[in-house]
Structures are given as C-alpha cells and as structure tokens.
Write a protein that holds these residues in place. Structure first.
Motif, PDB file in Angstrom:
ATOM      1  N   TYR A 118       0.844  -1.128  -0.007  1.00  0.00           N
ATOM      2  CA  TYR A 118      -0.021  -0.008   0.014  1.00  0.00           C
ATOM      3  C   TYR A 118       0.917   1.300   0.041  1.00  0.00           C
TER       4      TYR A 118
ATOM      5  N   TYR B 169      -2.982 -10.709  18.952  1.00  0.00           N
ATOM      6  CA  TYR B 169      -4.501 -11.048  18.572  1.00  0.00           C
ATOM      7  C   TYR B 169      -4.694 -11.033  17.374  1.00  0.00           C
TER       8      TYR B 169
ATOM      9  N   SER C 137      -9.779   0.663  11.553  1.00  0.00           N
ATOM     10  CA  SER C 137     -10.502  -0.203  12.411  1.00  0.00           C
ATOM     11  C   SER C 137     -11.722  -0.119  13.105  1.00  0.00           C
TER      12      SER C 137
HETATM   13  C1  VOV Z   1       3.113   0.041  16.369  1.00  0.00           C
HETATM   14  C2  VOV Z   1       2.304   0.692  15.347  1.00  0.00           C
HETATM   15  C3  VOV Z   1       1.954   0.403  14.153  1.00  0.00           C
HETATM   16  C4  VOV Z   1       2.782   0.824  12.991  1.00  0.00           C
HETATM   17  C5  VOV Z   1       3.781   1.869  12.801  1.00  0.00           C
HETATM   18  C6  VOV Z   1       1.949   0.391  11.749  1.00  0.00           C
HETATM   19  C7  VOV Z   1       2.138   0.543  10.418  1.00  0.00           C
HETATM   20  C8  VOV Z   1       1.443  -0.230   9.398  1.00  0.00           C
HETATM   21  C9  VOV Z   1       1.635  -0.060   7.867  1.00  0.00           C
HETATM   22  C10 VOV Z   1       2.567   1.340   7.369  1.00  0.00           C
HETATM   23  C11 VOV Z   1       0.992  -0.701   7.242  1.00  0.00           C
HETATM   24  C12 VOV Z   1       0.985  -0.762   5.652  1.00  0.00           C
HETATM   25  C13 VOV Z   1       2.078  -1.415   5.031  1.00  0.00           C
HETATM   26  C14 VOV Z   1       2.429  -2.785   5.720  1.00  0.00           C
HETATM   27  O1  VOV Z   1       3.650  -2.798   6.227  1.00  0.00           O
HETATM   28  O2  VOV Z   1       1.930  -3.786   5.351  1.00  0.00           O
HETATM   29  C15 VOV Z   1       0.358  -1.709   8.076  1.00  0.00           C
HETATM   30  C16 VOV Z   1      -0.590  -2.924   7.870  1.00  0.00           C
HETATM   31  C17 VOV Z   1      -1.304  -3.558   8.765  1.00  0.00           C
HETATM   32  N1  VOV Z   1      -1.262  -3.361  10.230  1.00  0.00           N
HETATM   33 FE1  VOV Z   1      -0.525  -1.852  11.171  1.00  0.00          FE
HETATM   34  N2  VOV Z   1       0.650  -0.539  12.152  1.00  0.00           N
HETATM   35  C18 VOV Z   1       0.778  -0.497  13.532  1.00  0.00           C
HETATM   36  C19 VOV Z   1       0.120  -1.271  14.655  1.00  0.00           C
HETATM   37  C20 VOV Z   1      -1.069  -1.952  14.048  1.00  0.00           C
HETATM   38  C21 VOV Z   1      -1.921  -2.466  15.006  1.00  0.00           C
HETATM   39  C22 VOV Z   1      -2.041  -2.247  16.619  1.00  0.00           C
HETATM   40  C23 VOV Z   1      -2.929  -3.332  14.048  1.00  0.00           C
HETATM   41  C24 VOV Z   1      -4.161  -3.980  14.698  1.00  0.00           C
HETATM   42  C25 VOV Z   1      -5.204  -2.982  14.446  1.00  0.00           C
HETATM   43  C26 VOV Z   1      -6.045  -2.523  15.397  1.00  0.00           C
HETATM   44  O3  VOV Z   1      -6.975  -1.722  15.269  1.00  0.00           O
HETATM   45  O4  VOV Z   1      -5.965  -3.076  16.787  1.00  0.00           O
HETATM   46  C27 VOV Z   1      -2.305  -3.283  12.994  1.00  0.00           C
HETATM   47  C28 VOV Z   1      -2.993  -4.097  11.841  1.00  0.00           C
HETATM   48  C29 VOV Z   1      -2.429  -3.991  10.705  1.00  0.00           C
HETATM   49  C30 VOV Z   1      -2.772  -5.108   9.506  1.00  0.00           C
HETATM   50  C31 VOV Z   1      -3.751  -5.908   9.731  1.00  0.00           C
HETATM   51  C32 VOV Z   1      -2.069  -4.492   8.411  1.00  0.00           C
HETATM   52  C33 VOV Z   1      -2.105  -5.210   7.052  1.00  0.00           C
HETATM   53  C34 VOV Z   1      -3.577  -4.871   6.342  1.00  0.00           C
HETATM   54  C35 VOV Z   1      -3.588  -4.883   5.012  1.00  0.00           C
HETATM   55  O5  VOV Z   1      -4.729  -4.731   4.367  1.00  0.00           O
HETATM   56  O6  VOV Z   1      -2.793  -5.442   4.325  1.00  0.00           O
HETATM   57  N3  VOV Z   1      -1.266  -2.345  13.075  1.00  0.00           N
HETATM   58  N4  VOV Z   1       0.664  -1.236   9.224  1.00  0.00           N
END
Ligand code: VOV
Length: 248
Positions: A113, A144, A222
């Motif tokens: 993305y 989780y 989310s």
């Molecule tokens: C610690 C903080 C943090 C940071 C900096 C962060 C950043 C990022 C980036 C930049 C990206 C996209 C590029 C990649 O790297 O894939 C993602 C991707 C993703 N994330 Fe995230 N996420 C975090 C944290 C973080 C949390 C706490 C959660 C749970 C959501 C919540 O509500 O409980 C989450 C989920 C996800 C998921 C499921 C994906 C994949 C989604 C998809 O459809 O492919 N994520 N995430």
C-alpha cells in the motif's frame, strides 16, 4: 474486481499457546522435574543457535489470565520447520504437562500500500529486516488475530486500491506515534488460519498496548473494517527465569 494488494512474505510464524497442568507437574519428583526442565532448556538452546545464525527467531512469554499459561512464538523460513519444532516440543517430558490452549499459523507480511520505487523490495535491507525479524526482547507481548470486515456497505475487499491505500496511510500515521514504544509484527494468515492477520505487539510497557489499540479504534480502517479475535497478553520468560517459573 478491486485490485488485490501485493504482499511481501517473510518467515513463517507459529504462535503456540499452552496451559500448564500444575497438578500433574507436582506429582513428579523434583529430580524428574529438573530433568524435564533441562531437556526443555536444551531445546530452547537449539532455537537460540538458529536465532544467532539469523535463520529464525523465537520468543517465550508467560500469559496473564486463564486463556493460557505460556506462549511460544516461533519464526522459521519454512512451514515444515514450524511443524518439526512443535513436534520436537511435543515429544519432550515437559510437554506431557503442556495442554494446548490456542495456536496460530501465519507468515510475516508487508503490503505494497505504501511502497515506492521499482527496486526489488526483497533486496532492500530495511524490508528484509522486517520480513525476517529477530523478535524484540521486550518485557511484554500482546497478540490477537483480526479480520477486515466484509459486510453490507462495509466491505474492505470491495474498496478500490486508492481508498485502501488512503486508509492504510492514516493507520500508519497513528502507528508511527508509538515509535520507540511499541513494535508491531503483522503476519498474514489468509488460507493458513481462521483469521486474516495476526497482530503481535512488543513493548516494555504493557499499558502502551491499551493506548495504541484504543487510539487505533478511531482510525477508519479499524473503526469500520476491523474485527478482532481473542487478545493474549504476556510477560517475557527468559531462559534464566524458566526454573523459577516451573518450580513447585
Ligand atoms: C506500532 C504501530 C503500528 C504501525 C507503525 C503500523 C504501520 C502499518 C503500515 C505502514 C501498514 C501498511 C504497510 C505494511 O507494512 O503492510 C500496516 C499494515 C497493517 N497493520 Fe499496522 N501498524 C501498527 C500497529 C498495528 C496494530 C495495532 C494493528 C491492529 C489493528 C487494530 O486496530 O488493533 C495493525 C494491523 C495491521 C494490519 C492488519 C495490516 C495489514 C493490512 C492489509 O490490509 O494489508 N497494525 N501497518
């Protein structure tokens, strides 16, 4: 049909949660317990040798609450190795007292993305560091599984690439506020386990899990599309602490 995000896939991941049958464990003599602990620690030593060679990684945490007592998180290049590791663990004496509580099979995943440039991403050192991570040695872990909703007007998989990219950008900005406080490892599990992703968070301050997850609930991705499984939170169990933890 909307365009699927391209994923970069790294090491395979097993989260293996066990409860301990303390009553049965107590029926062993202390010599038998010591031998079982020694055997278990020699297995962990092998995992450590793999980690030292950067051919995988592992983390062991004791779980707070009744969902489990201990979690093994294992990363390896192949799914066969995960199978070998769980089988080796199951063959130990200690495993006679480890009751399966939950498990999750997935693979470390990054999406495209927010990707930029034409370079082969698998050759970029920062990308490799995230796909083949040595797990952080933080005091606490939070795990989780989660899905993206597919219901009525809230169907993630019907959004355009552009809409999903914008939502993920906002998600990333919220996450970035926790830089230095929480490290996330996202593992993809579509076709591998019951949810679509595993979320594993590492921190030295367990309260930061609550703050981050709460703040993210207000991010549209989310708030509108997130669906969550059970949460597990735990404290790091170092090799040194194993004998004390298992002492009865
Ligand atoms: C610690 C903080 C943090 C940071 C900096 C962060 C950043 C990022 C980036 C930049 C990206 C996209 C590029 C990649 O790297 O894939 C993602 C991707 C993703 N994330 Fe995230 N996420 C975090 C944290 C973080 C949390 C706490 C959660 C749970 C959501 C919540 O509500 O409980 C989450 C989920 C996800 C998921 C499921 C994906 C994949 C989604 C998809 O459809 O492919 N994520 N995430």
């Amino acid at each position: 049909m909307s365009e699927a995000a391209q994923t970069l896939d790294g090491w395979y991941c097993l989260h293996d949660f066990r409860s301990i049958d303390w009553s049965a464990w107590k029926t062993l003599t202390s010599d038998e317990r010591e031998a079982a602990i020694r055997e278990f620690l020699s297995l962990v030593e092998k995992w450590q040798e793999t980690e030292d060679k950067k051919e995988g990684s592992h983390a062991i945490y004791t779980i707070v609450g009744q969902k489990a007592d201990i979690m093994f998180m294992i990363l390896r290049p192949t799914i066969e190795e995960l199978n070998e590791i769980e089988t080796a663990l199951n063959k130990t004496k200690l495993a006679e007292f480890l009751v399966p509580a939950y498990s999750y099979v997935s693979v470390v995943e990054l999406s495209n993305y927010l990707a930029s440039g034409d370079e082969d991403p698998y050759q970029i050192p920062e990308v490799r560091r995230r796909l083949y991570p040595i797990l952080p040695k933080t005091k606490h872990v939070c795990f989780y599984p989660m899905d993206k909703r597919r219901q009525g007007n809230d169907n993630w998989y019907m959004l355009s690439m552009e809409e999903r990219r914008n939502l993920m950008r906002a998600h990333g900005l919220t996450g970035r506020k926790y830089a230095g406080k929480v490290t996330q490892i996202i593992t993809g599990s579509v076709g591998l386990d019951d949810f679509e992703w595993g979320v594993t968070l590492f921190s030295d301050d367990a309260l930061q899990f609550k703050k981050l997850v709460y703040e993210m609930r207000f991010d549209e991705v989310s708030a509108r599309y997130g669906e969550f499984g059970s949460f597990f939170v735990g404290n790091r169990l170092t090799v040194e602490k194993v004998p004390v933890f298992l002492h009865v």
